[in-house]
Design a protein around this motif. Structure first.
Motif, short mmCIF file in Angstrom:
data_model
loop_
_atom_site.label_atom_id
_atom_site.label_comp_id
_atom_site.label_asym_id
_atom_site.label_seq_id
_atom_site.Cartn_x
_atom_site.Cartn_y
_atom_site.Cartn_z
N GLY A 157 -15.87 18.12 -15.11
CA GLY A 157 -15.12 18.11 -13.88
C GLY A 157 -15.07 19.67 -13.49
N LYS A 158 -15.13 20.60 -14.34
CA LYS A 158 -15.20 21.73 -14.22
C LYS A 158 -16.57 22.15 -13.57
CE LYS A 158 -11.88 23.21 -17.75
NZ LYS A 158 -10.78 23.51 -16.75
N ALA A 159 -17.71 21.68 -13.90
CA ALA A 159 -18.92 22.00 -13.23
C ALA A 159 -18.86 21.46 -11.95
CB ALA A 159 -19.91 21.26 -13.90
N GLN A 160 -18.16 20.33 -11.52
CA GLN A 160 -18.19 19.81 -10.11
C GLN A 160 -17.46 20.85 -9.16
OE1 GLN A 160 -16.65 15.81 -10.46
NE2 GLN A 160 -18.53 15.07 -11.42
N ARG A 161 -16.19 21.39 -9.98
CA ARG A 161 -15.32 22.20 -9.00
C ARG A 161 -16.31 23.40 -8.79
NH1 ARG A 161 -11.19 21.69 -5.60
NH2 ARG A 161 -9.71 23.67 -6.13
N TYR A 162 -16.93 23.94 -9.81
CA TYR A 162 -17.83 25.11 -9.54
C TYR A 162 -18.93 25.01 -8.41
CZ TYR A 162 -17.37 29.45 -11.99
OH TYR A 162 -16.97 30.63 -12.66
N GLN A 163 -19.36 23.84 -8.26
CA GLN A 163 -20.26 23.37 -7.34
C GLN A 163 -19.82 23.35 -5.87
OE1 GLN A 163 -23.55 23.30 -7.10
NE2 GLN A 163 -24.21 21.87 -5.33
N GLN A 164 -18.66 22.87 -6.10
CA GLN A 164 -17.63 22.60 -4.83
C GLN A 164 -17.19 23.74 -4.23
OE1 GLN A 164 -14.11 20.30 -5.27
NE2 GLN A 164 -13.41 20.43 -3.32
N LEU A 165 -16.82 24.79 -4.97
CA LEU A 165 -16.16 25.98 -4.70
C LEU A 165 -17.09 27.32 -4.46
CD1 LEU A 165 -12.68 26.29 -6.33
CD2 LEU A 165 -13.10 25.60 -4.04
N TRP A 166 -17.98 27.21 -5.30
CA TRP A 166 -18.86 28.29 -5.53
C TRP A 166 -20.34 27.96 -5.29
CZ3 TRP A 166 -16.29 32.73 -5.53
CH2 TRP A 166 -15.06 32.64 -5.91
N ASN A 167 -20.75 26.85 -5.18
CA ASN A 167 -22.14 26.50 -4.62
C ASN A 167 -23.03 26.77 -6.20
OD1 ASN A 167 -24.23 25.03 -3.44
ND2 ASN A 167 -24.60 26.87 -2.04
N LEU A 168 -22.73 26.62 -7.14
CA LEU A 168 -23.28 26.96 -8.28
C LEU A 168 -23.52 25.88 -9.34
CD1 LEU A 168 -24.68 29.52 -9.38
CD2 LEU A 168 -22.49 30.08 -10.54
N PRO A 169 -24.54 24.99 -9.29
CA PRO A 169 -24.54 23.79 -9.86
C PRO A 169 -24.65 24.16 -11.51
CG PRO A 169 -26.52 24.32 -9.10
CD PRO A 169 -25.59 25.40 -8.43
#
Length: 249
Positions: free
Chosen positions: A69-81
């Motif tokens: 979930g944290k990885a998905q949030r990082y992808q959503q907010l910071w575009n960092l998969p």
């Protein structure tokens, strides 16, 4: 444990709002007619109680699903998969501890202890402990199995990782920028994306300092008391962020 009045005074020592006044050990001594050693004991007990009560809920060791979930949030907010957190050390200014010599004197010209912490995409603090590196190396932090990066389903799966600056080594679970001497166009783009992802931990430290006035100057306590104060402030930071925001664990 401290009485209600002394506990309120200690809370205002750590945190402040527009209507609160700044407290110090000395002012608490005169305000509540307690000796300095008694105030110090109450501070240690209260900050330890705050940590013991809030840490299991607001700073737990994430499960595999929580990491995803944290990885998905990082992808959503910071575009960092595949990124699960940013990691960085921050100098906490202290008055030089007794008999410590120059062991706590840093390159910035003052005495400090280093808070090595990580934060997720929403600047929630995680795992402020010196054992995190060992747990990561031993694969005991419940990290998910590597998965394909977006748009690269035919490539090799990529591990989940934390992002850091040049001070950290390159490891399977820790990404760092390319050195400037070997940067080309593609690597410059990578460095930019990684640097942008690290802003979550920089924001976390900034929020911590602005919310808790005790970090604006040197903390004049014993070594163990300083550590308890820092722990309590970090978990209170998460408590406030979660209660005032929309963040979910």
């Amino acid at each position: 444990m401290a009485s209600g009045g002394v506990t309120y005074g200690i809370t205002s020592l750590l945190a402040f709002d527009d209507g609160w006044r700044e407290e110090s050990f000395k002012s608490l001594t005169f305000q509540f007619y307690r000796g300095a050693s008694t105030i110090g004991l109450i501070v240690r007990e209260t900050t330890q109680a705050i940590w013991d009560s809030l840490q299991p809920v607001f700073m737990p060791i994430p499960t595999e699903e929580m990491w995803k979930g944290k990885a998905q949030r990082y992808q959503q907010l910071w575009n960092l998969p595949n990124c699960i957190a940013a990691i960085e050390g921050n100098h906490i200014r202290v008055k030089n501890f007794a008999y410590s010599g120059s062991s706590n004197f840093n390159y910035k010209g003052y005495s400090s202890i280093v808070l090595m912490a990580s934060a997720d995409a929403d600047s929630l603090q995680q795992l402020i402990t010196s054992h995190v590196g060992n747990l990561l190396r031993k694969q005991k932090l419940n990290l998910p199995e590597p998965q394909h990066l977006p748009g690269n389903d035919d490539g090799d799966p990529f591990p989940f990782y934390k992002c850091g600056d040049e001070a950290f080594p390159l490891l399977p679970y820790l990404m760092r920028p390319y050195p400037k001497r070997v940067v080309n166009s593609a690597r410059r783009s990578y460095n930019f994306r990684l640097s942008r992802g690290r802003k979550s931990i920089e924001c976390a430290f900034g929020i911590l300092t602005s919310k808790f006035r005790i970090f604006e100057g040197p903390i004049c306590c014993e070594d163990e008391t300083v550590k308890k104060i820092v722990q309590a402030a970090c978990v209170l930071h998460n408590f406030i962020r979660v209660r005032e925001g929309i963040f979910l664990f």
